[in-house]
Motif scaffolding. Structure first.
Motif, PDB file in Angstrom:
ATOM      1  N   GLU A   1      13.352 -28.717 -47.967  1.00 43.16           N
ATOM      2  CA  GLU A   1      12.709 -29.946 -47.513  1.00 43.16           C
ATOM      3  C   GLU A   1      13.758 -30.889 -46.935  1.00 43.16           C
ATOM      4  OE1 GLU A   1       9.691 -33.417 -49.183  1.00 43.16           O
ATOM      5  OE2 GLU A   1      10.299 -31.745 -50.468  1.00 43.16           O
ATOM      6  N   GLY A   2      13.475 -31.440 -45.755  1.00 41.04           N
ATOM      7  CA  GLY A   2      14.405 -32.340 -45.081  1.00 41.04           C
ATOM      8  C   GLY A   2      15.374 -31.628 -44.174  1.00 41.04           C
ATOM      9  N   GLU A   3      15.393 -30.308 -44.236  1.00 40.78           N
ATOM     10  CA  GLU A   3      16.233 -29.524 -43.344  1.00 40.78           C
ATOM     11  C   GLU A   3      15.346 -28.856 -42.296  1.00 40.78           C
ATOM     12  OE1 GLU A   3      19.835 -28.215 -46.324  1.00 40.78           O
ATOM     13  OE2 GLU A   3      18.059 -26.955 -46.229  1.00 40.78           O
ATOM     14  N   GLY A   4      15.961 -28.169 -41.373  1.00 42.26           N
ATOM     15  CA  GLY A   4      15.200 -27.466 -40.358  1.00 42.26           C
ATOM     16  C   GLY A   4      15.163 -28.207 -39.037  1.00 42.26           C
ATOM     17  N   TRP A   5      14.405 -27.658 -38.113  1.00 44.44           N
ATOM     18  CA  TRP A   5      14.313 -28.222 -36.772  1.00 44.44           C
ATOM     19  C   TRP A   5      13.145 -29.189 -36.682  1.00 44.44           C
ATOM     20  CZ3 TRP A   5      14.326 -22.712 -34.160  1.00 44.44           C
ATOM     21  CH2 TRP A   5      15.556 -22.087 -34.433  1.00 44.44           C
ATOM     22  N   ARG A   6      13.204 -30.050 -35.670  1.00 48.77           N
ATOM     23  CA  ARG A   6      12.079 -30.960 -35.433  1.00 48.77           C
ATOM     24  C   ARG A   6      12.011 -31.310 -33.953  1.00 48.77           C
ATOM     25  NH1 ARG A   6      13.496 -36.375 -34.911  1.00 48.77           N
ATOM     26  NH2 ARG A   6      15.692 -36.844 -35.337  1.00 48.77           N
ATOM     27  N   ILE A   7      10.877 -31.825 -33.553  1.00 49.89           N
ATOM     28  CA  ILE A   7      10.656 -32.260 -32.172  1.00 49.89           C
ATOM     29  C   ILE A   7      10.898 -33.764 -32.086  1.00 49.89           C
ATOM     30  CG2 ILE A   7       8.968 -32.366 -30.289  1.00 49.89           C
ATOM     31  CD1 ILE A   7       9.844 -29.542 -31.091  1.00 49.89           C
ATOM     32  N   ALA A   8      11.569 -34.201 -31.040  1.00 48.69           N
ATOM     33  CA  ALA A   8      11.820 -35.633 -30.850  1.00 48.69           C
ATOM     34  C   ALA A   8      10.511 -36.416 -30.833  1.00 48.69           C
ATOM     35  CB  ALA A   8      12.591 -35.859 -29.549  1.00 48.69           C
ATOM     36  N   ASP A   9      10.581 -37.660 -31.307  1.00 49.33           N
ATOM     37  CA  ASP A   9       9.371 -38.483 -31.398  1.00 49.33           C
ATOM     38  C   ASP A   9       8.793 -38.818 -30.030  1.00 49.33           C
ATOM     39  OD1 ASP A   9       9.574 -38.504 -34.168  1.00 49.33           O
ATOM     40  OD2 ASP A   9      10.775 -40.340 -34.195  1.00 49.33           O
ATOM     41  N   GLU A  10       9.657 -39.005 -29.035  1.00 51.93           N
ATOM     42  CA  GLU A  10       9.203 -39.387 -27.695  1.00 51.93           C
ATOM     43  C   GLU A  10       9.619 -38.323 -26.689  1.00 51.93           C
ATOM     44  OE1 GLU A  10       7.283 -41.924 -27.048  1.00 51.93           O
ATOM     45  OE2 GLU A  10       7.337 -42.598 -29.153  1.00 51.93           O
ATOM     46  N   PRO A  11       8.844 -38.139 -25.639  1.00 50.90           N
ATOM     47  CA  PRO A  11       9.192 -37.123 -24.639  1.00 50.90           C
ATOM     48  C   PRO A  11      10.414 -37.521 -23.832  1.00 50.90           C
ATOM     49  CG  PRO A  11       7.299 -38.382 -23.885  1.00 50.90           C
ATOM     50  CD  PRO A  11       7.557 -38.816 -25.305  1.00 50.90           C
ATOM     51  N   ALA A  12      11.226 -36.545 -23.491  1.00 48.71           N
ATOM     52  CA  ALA A  12      12.358 -36.791 -22.590  1.00 48.71           C
ATOM     53  C   ALA A  12      11.909 -36.811 -21.143  1.00 48.71           C
ATOM     54  CB  ALA A  12      13.419 -35.711 -22.806  1.00 48.71           C
ATOM     55  N   LEU A  13      10.728 -36.244 -20.883  1.00 43.62           N
ATOM     56  CA  LEU A  13      10.184 -36.181 -19.524  1.00 43.62           C
ATOM     57  C   LEU A  13       8.673 -36.235 -19.611  1.00 43.62           C
ATOM     58  CD1 LEU A  13      10.725 -35.580 -16.443  1.00 43.62           C
ATOM     59  CD2 LEU A  13      10.371 -33.173 -17.020  1.00 43.62           C
TER      60      LEU A  13
END
Length: 409
Positions: free
Chosen positions: A49-61
């Motif tokens: 828990e708390g590790e691993g990958w994630r997606i950014a909160d806002e789009p880069a494009l």
């Protein structure tokens, strides 16, 4: 006689079961061998828990507008991809175009238009990367693939001859490293095959060259569950609600395939030989009456007029519903060979989640993706796909894939 699709469910619906990501972690799956086939049995994720990958909160494009320049108005999107130099290619089905945007989302050029001539489309269905910086765009009405260079210049086209031989519909699974394609032919709604009621067809998988010729028959695997019926002079059909389906996605010199009957995914070589089985201790969700009511009510309430509502009511009254849902949703493989498997969601559960398996089949963990976001492509450090706003306006968005907190990185 008309054929009308009224109730296709594009991918099954599911949710995360607590048994797999409830805080337990694993040092790795149990790996065994059976008759030369490696079996990878997962019980818990590696990420804590708390590790691993994630997606950014806002789009880069973000490409897409409600009003303004028509080159930024998108509708009936058929796919998108990111080129090595950062440009984004968008298959805009509503205008039958391939549109090119720079890394900041600025429109550069467009190729194609509606029509039947060279480089034109009447049923743009997908765009994929081909060999040597080429682009492959498929028109389902003409059963042909158009080849463009990475600047959008049309080079040539070729037909999918396997459809001339067998009929049905072509499902593209990807491009092997040797430049050949993996295609499946789906027979569920080929006119001569129409049978009333629920059924599950097989799918024939072929390896084809980029002239459209069949090199080899890879195998016969389970296709999707469907339902059809005759109403007057009209065939109505689509995917069975909560039904299971077969799918494949290529990685390197082989492909992942799953039938969604249980949480089991096989990896096959170029010839179709099964070499590895990935399993996860996670039972399929049971279909409840609440699930059925929620799905049916949503579809009927969103019908465009009273006649359609009555028709849908009649269909759902007669349709058989399965006892359990598909084990998983969509497959995607990133360039490193990581397998991403979306979870089936119950009606009312709108949060998309993906199980992530490393190239050896070990479960790493779960990644949540943004609401209303359909993933087209996963890179080493990004996700690209279609996002819909509250007004159902389509956008192409790119989100950063953040791995800085990943276990062991």
């Amino acid at each position: 006689m008309r054929i009308l699709s009224l109730f296709i469910l594009s991918l099954p619906l599911s949710m995360t079961l607590a048994g797999c990501d409830s805080g337990r972690t694993s040092s790795g799956p149990a790996v065994s061998d059976s008759a030369g086939i490696t079996i990878v049995q997962n019980t818990a994720p590696r990420w804590a828990e708390g590790e691993g990958w994630r997606i950014a909160d806002e789009p880069a494009l973000d490409i897409g507008v409600v009003d303004g320049d028509s080159m930024y108005q998108l509708y009936d999107l058929a796919g998108a991809l990111k080129l090595d130099d950062g440009r984004v290619v968008v298959a805009n089905g509503g205008t039958s175009e391939l549109r090119f945007y720079d890394a900041n989302g600025r429109f550069l050029s467009a190729s194609g238009r509606k029509g039947g001539g060279p480089g034109e489309f009447d049923g743009l269905m997908w765009v994929k990367k081909g060999p040597a910086d080429s682009l492959l765009a498929y028109d389902w009405r003409y059963r042909r693939v158009s080849v463009f260079d990475d600047q959008g210049d049309f080079a040539r086209s070729f037909g999918l001859r396997v459809l001339d031989q067998r009929g049905g519909f072509a499902v593209y699974a990807g491009l092997f490293r040797d430049g050949t394609m993996l295609l499946a032919t789906d027979m569920a709604f080929a006119g001569q095959q129409m049978i009333e009621g629920a059924r599950r067809d097989s799918a024939m998988y072929y390896r084809c060259d980029l002239e459209g010729d069949v090199i080899d028959t890879v195998g016969v695997l389970a296709g999707g569950e469907s339902y059809s019926r005759m109403e007057g002079e009209t065939w109505m059909g689509g995917g069975l609600v909560f039904g299971k389906f077969g799918q494949a996605v290529i990685h390197a010199d082989g492909f992942y395939y799953g039938s969604a009957d249980r949480y089991e995914i096989g990896y096959h070589d170029l010839a179709g030989q099964l070499t590895r089985i990935i399993r996860l201790d996670q039972p399929n969700l049971r279909v409840t009456q609440a699930d059925i009511d929620a799905f049916v009510n949503d579809r009927i309430e969103s019908a465009r007029d009273e006649s359609r509502r009555q028709l849908l009511n009649k269909i759902y009254e007669d349709m058989p519903f399965p006892d359990d849902m598909a084990a998983y949703g969509q497959f995607l493989a990133d360039p490193a060979g990581t397998l991403w498997v979306s979870e089936t969601l119950r009606p009312g559960d709108d949060q998309p989640r993906w199980k992530v398996f490393d190239p050896d089949g070990a479960l790493l963990g779960t990644v949540e993706t943004p609401l209303n976001f359909r993933v087209y492509e996963i890179g080493n450090d990004y996700m690209l796909g279609r996002w819909r706003d509250d007004m159902e306006v389509e956008h192409v968005r790119l989100y950063e894939l953040l791995k800085e907190k990943a276990l062991g990185r």
